[in-house]
Design a protein around this motif. Sequence first.
Motif, PDB file in Angstrom:
ATOM      1  N   ASP A   4       0.841  -1.187   0.000  1.00 46.03           N
ATOM      2  CA  ASP A   4       0.000   0.000   0.000  1.00 46.03           C
ATOM      3  C   ASP A   4       0.881   1.244   0.000  1.00 46.03           C
ATOM      4  OD1 ASP A   4      -2.001   1.826   0.235  1.00 46.03           O
ATOM      5  OD2 ASP A   4      -2.674   1.177   2.229  1.00 46.03           O
ATOM      6  N   LEU A   5       0.871   1.980  -1.122  1.00 46.14           N
ATOM      7  CA  LEU A   5       1.689   3.192  -1.226  1.00 46.14           C
ATOM      8  C   LEU A   5       1.280   4.251  -0.206  1.00 46.14           C
ATOM      9  CD1 LEU A   5       1.985   3.589  -5.103  1.00 46.14           C
ATOM     10  CD2 LEU A   5       3.752   2.864  -3.503  1.00 46.14           C
ATOM     11  N   ALA A   6       0.019   4.250   0.187  1.00 47.34           N
ATOM     12  CA  ALA A   6      -0.468   5.243   1.143  1.00 47.34           C
ATOM     13  C   ALA A   6       0.140   5.043   2.531  1.00 47.34           C
ATOM     14  CB  ALA A   6      -1.990   5.187   1.227  1.00 47.34           C
ATOM     15  N   ARG A   7       0.657   3.862   2.795  1.00 45.50           N
ATOM     16  CA  ARG A   7       1.209   3.563   4.119  1.00 45.50           C
ATOM     17  C   ARG A   7       2.713   3.812   4.204  1.00 45.50           C
ATOM     18  NH1 ARG A   7      -0.883  -1.680   6.753  1.00 45.50           N
ATOM     19  NH2 ARG A   7      -0.718  -0.371   8.584  1.00 45.50           N
ATOM     20  N   LEU A   8       3.330   4.277   3.102  1.00 45.41           N
ATOM     21  CA  LEU A   8       4.759   4.559   3.118  1.00 45.41           C
ATOM     22  C   LEU A   8       5.062   5.772   3.987  1.00 45.41           C
ATOM     23  CD1 LEU A   8       5.855   4.124  -0.618  1.00 45.41           C
ATOM     24  CD2 LEU A   8       6.408   2.647   1.301  1.00 45.41           C
ATOM     25  N   THR A   9       6.177   5.711   4.689  1.00 44.06           N
ATOM     26  CA  THR A   9       6.609   6.877   5.463  1.00 44.06           C
ATOM     27  C   THR A   9       7.160   7.922   4.507  1.00 44.06           C
ATOM     28  OG1 THR A   9       8.858   6.048   5.725  1.00 44.06           O
ATOM     29  CG2 THR A   9       7.247   5.395   7.419  1.00 44.06           C
ATOM     30  N   THR A  10       7.358   9.116   4.985  1.00 40.64           N
ATOM     31  CA  THR A  10       7.905  10.192   4.164  1.00 40.64           C
ATOM     32  C   THR A  10       9.300   9.811   3.660  1.00 40.64           C
ATOM     33  OG1 THR A  10       6.677  11.785   5.483  1.00 40.64           O
ATOM     34  CG2 THR A  10       8.442  12.661   4.132  1.00 40.64           C
ATOM     35  N   THR A  11      10.094   9.210   4.519  1.00 40.51           N
ATOM     36  CA  THR A  11      11.447   8.791   4.143  1.00 40.51           C
ATOM     37  C   THR A  11      11.405   7.729   3.055  1.00 40.51           C
ATOM     38  OG1 THR A  11      12.227   9.234   6.385  1.00 40.51           O
ATOM     39  CG2 THR A  11      13.606   7.824   5.024  1.00 40.51           C
ATOM     40  N   ASN A  12      10.543   6.723   3.218  1.00 37.97           N
ATOM     41  CA  ASN A  12      10.434   5.671   2.213  1.00 37.97           C
ATOM     42  C   ASN A  12       9.881   6.195   0.890  1.00 37.97           C
ATOM     43  OD1 ASN A  12      11.516   3.716   3.862  1.00 37.97           O
ATOM     44  ND2 ASN A  12       9.535   2.964   4.567  1.00 37.97           N
ATOM     45  N   THR A  13       8.981   7.158   0.957  1.00 39.95           N
ATOM     46  CA  THR A  13       8.451   7.770  -0.262  1.00 39.95           C
ATOM     47  C   THR A  13       9.564   8.495  -1.004  1.00 39.95           C
ATOM     48  OG1 THR A  13       6.272   8.031   0.738  1.00 39.95           O
ATOM     49  CG2 THR A  13       6.738   9.380  -1.183  1.00 39.95           C
ATOM     50  N   ALA A  14      10.392   9.231  -0.265  1.00 37.52           N
ATOM     51  CA  ALA A  14      11.514   9.942  -0.879  1.00 37.52           C
ATOM     52  C   ALA A  14      12.505   8.961  -1.504  1.00 37.52           C
ATOM     53  CB  ALA A  14      12.211  10.815   0.158  1.00 37.52           C
ATOM     54  N   LEU A  15      12.802   7.857  -0.812  1.00 34.39           N
ATOM     55  CA  LEU A  15      13.712   6.851  -1.355  1.00 34.39           C
ATOM     56  C   LEU A  15      13.148   6.208  -2.623  1.00 34.39           C
ATOM     57  CD1 LEU A  15      14.936   5.065   1.901  1.00 34.39           C
ATOM     58  CD2 LEU A  15      16.295   6.481   0.359  1.00 34.39           C
ATOM     59  N   LEU A  16      11.863   5.940  -2.599  1.00 27.82           N
ATOM     60  CA  LEU A  16      11.208   5.353  -3.761  1.00 27.82           C
ATOM     61  C   LEU A  16      11.249   6.312  -4.953  1.00 27.82           C
ATOM     62  CD1 LEU A  16       9.650   2.913  -4.853  1.00 27.82           C
ATOM     63  CD2 LEU A  16       7.554   3.980  -4.021  1.00 27.82           C
ATOM     64  N   GLN A  17      10.994   7.584  -4.708  1.00 30.62           N
ATOM     65  CA  GLN A  17      11.054   8.582  -5.772  1.00 30.62           C
ATOM     66  C   GLN A  17      12.475   8.711  -6.324  1.00 30.62           C
ATOM     67  OE1 GLN A  17       9.355  12.077  -3.931  1.00 30.62           O
ATOM     68  NE2 GLN A  17       7.298  11.598  -4.691  1.00 30.62           N
ATOM     69  N   LYS A  18      13.455   8.667  -5.446  1.00 27.71           N
ATOM     70  CA  LYS A  18      14.852   8.748  -5.877  1.00 27.71           C
ATOM     71  C   LYS A  18      15.201   7.578  -6.785  1.00 27.71           C
ATOM     72  CE  LYS A  18      19.510   8.420  -4.099  1.00 27.71           C
ATOM     73  NZ  LYS A  18      20.276   7.842  -3.034  1.00 27.71           N
ATOM     74  N   GLU A  19      14.785   6.367  -6.391  1.00 25.04           N
ATOM     75  CA  GLU A  19      15.064   5.177  -7.203  1.00 25.04           C
ATOM     76  C   GLU A  19      14.333   5.234  -8.542  1.00 25.04           C
ATOM     77  OE1 GLU A  19      17.320   2.837  -6.638  1.00 25.04           O
ATOM     78  OE2 GLU A  19      17.865   3.891  -4.794  1.00 25.04           O
ATOM     79  N   LEU A  20      13.106   5.735  -8.535  1.00 23.28           N
ATOM     80  CA  LEU A  20      12.351   5.870  -9.777  1.00 23.28           C
ATOM     81  C   LEU A  20      13.024   6.850 -10.724  1.00 23.28           C
ATOM     82  CD1 LEU A  20       9.911   5.336 -11.584  1.00 23.28           C
ATOM     83  CD2 LEU A  20       8.682   7.113 -10.328  1.00 23.28           C
ATOM     84  N   LEU A  21      13.466   7.993 -10.201  1.00 27.63           N
ATOM     85  CA  LEU A  21      14.165   8.969 -11.042  1.00 27.63           C
ATOM     86  C   LEU A  21      15.459   8.388 -11.611  1.00 27.63           C
ATOM     87  CD1 LEU A  21      13.606  12.284  -9.043  1.00 27.63           C
ATOM     88  CD2 LEU A  21      12.571  11.603 -11.217  1.00 27.63           C
ATOM     89  N   SER A  22      16.169   7.643 -10.805  1.00 28.71           N
ATOM     90  CA  SER A  22      17.404   6.999 -11.275  1.00 28.71           C
ATOM     91  C   SER A  22      17.089   6.008 -12.392  1.00 28.71           C
ATOM     92  CB  SER A  22      18.086   6.285 -10.110  1.00 28.71           C
ATOM     93  OG  SER A  22      19.190   5.545 -10.569  1.00 28.71           O
ATOM     94  N   TYR A  23      16.037   5.231 -12.208  1.00 26.60           N
ATOM     95  CA  TYR A  23      15.625   4.264 -13.229  1.00 26.60           C
ATOM     96  C   TYR A  23      15.220   4.971 -14.518  1.00 26.60           C
ATOM     97  CZ  TYR A  23      13.102   0.535 -15.564  1.00 26.60           C
ATOM     98  OH  TYR A  23      12.672  -0.382 -16.491  1.00 26.60           O
ATOM     99  N   LEU A  24      14.479   6.065 -14.391  1.00 27.73           N
ATOM    100  CA  LEU A  24      14.045   6.806 -15.573  1.00 27.73           C
ATOM    101  C   LEU A  24      15.223   7.467 -16.284  1.00 27.73           C
ATOM    102  CD1 LEU A  24      10.735   8.413 -14.259  1.00 27.73           C
ATOM    103  CD2 LEU A  24      10.983   6.506 -15.865  1.00 27.73           C
ATOM    104  N   GLN A  25      16.207   7.901 -15.520  1.00 32.15           N
ATOM    105  CA  GLN A  25      17.364   8.581 -16.099  1.00 32.15           C
ATOM    106  C   GLN A  25      18.340   7.597 -16.738  1.00 32.15           C
ATOM    107  OE1 GLN A  25      19.567  11.021 -13.366  1.00 32.15           O
ATOM    108  NE2 GLN A  25      20.914  11.813 -14.942  1.00 32.15           N
ATOM    109  N   PHE A  26      18.652   6.505 -16.048  1.00 30.82           N
ATOM    110  CA  PHE A  26      19.684   5.586 -16.512  1.00 30.82           C
ATOM    111  C   PHE A  26      19.134   4.303 -17.118  1.00 30.82           C
ATOM    112  CE2 PHE A  26      21.617   8.015 -13.001  1.00 30.82           C
ATOM    113  CZ  PHE A  26      22.581   8.686 -13.738  1.00 30.82           C
ATOM    114  N   GLY A  27      17.862   4.016 -16.888  1.00 35.52           N
ATOM    115  CA  GLY A  27      17.254   2.809 -17.433  1.00 35.52           C
ATOM    116  C   GLY A  27      17.552   1.587 -16.594  1.00 35.52           C
ATOM    117  N   GLY A  28      16.990   0.478 -16.984  1.00 39.63           N
ATOM    118  CA  GLY A  28      17.165  -0.752 -16.235  1.00 39.63           C
ATOM    119  C   GLY A  28      17.953  -1.799 -16.990  1.00 39.63           C
TER     120      GLY A  28
END
Length: 95
Positions: A4-28
């Motif tokens: 459940d994304l709604a249950r993520l803490t602020t820190t975990n949300t920030a980490l998830l966003q950071k990983e998503l941006l990295s994936y979008l920038q560098f690919g998988g």
Amino acid sequence: MAFDLARLTTTNTALLQKELLSYLQFGGIPDSLKYPELSLLRTLYDDILYRDVVTRHRVDSVPVIKELGSFLLSNPAALISFVKQKNTINKDNDT
């Protein structure tokens, strides 16, 4: 695995966003596929062969290990007989 994304803490949300941006920038795609001119796979193979096998087990006959490794990688679906491999290696060393 769903969560459940709604249950993520602020820190975990920030980490998830950071990983998503990295994936979008560098690919998988792994670097070995993006840059085939890099000898990444060769380096990895050599490291495993020399550091993990030859050094750890104090192997004296490195050419035999290289030949065996080459055979095993060239025949990934073949049934392997230890006795047959031993006889082949011994025959090659006798010549």
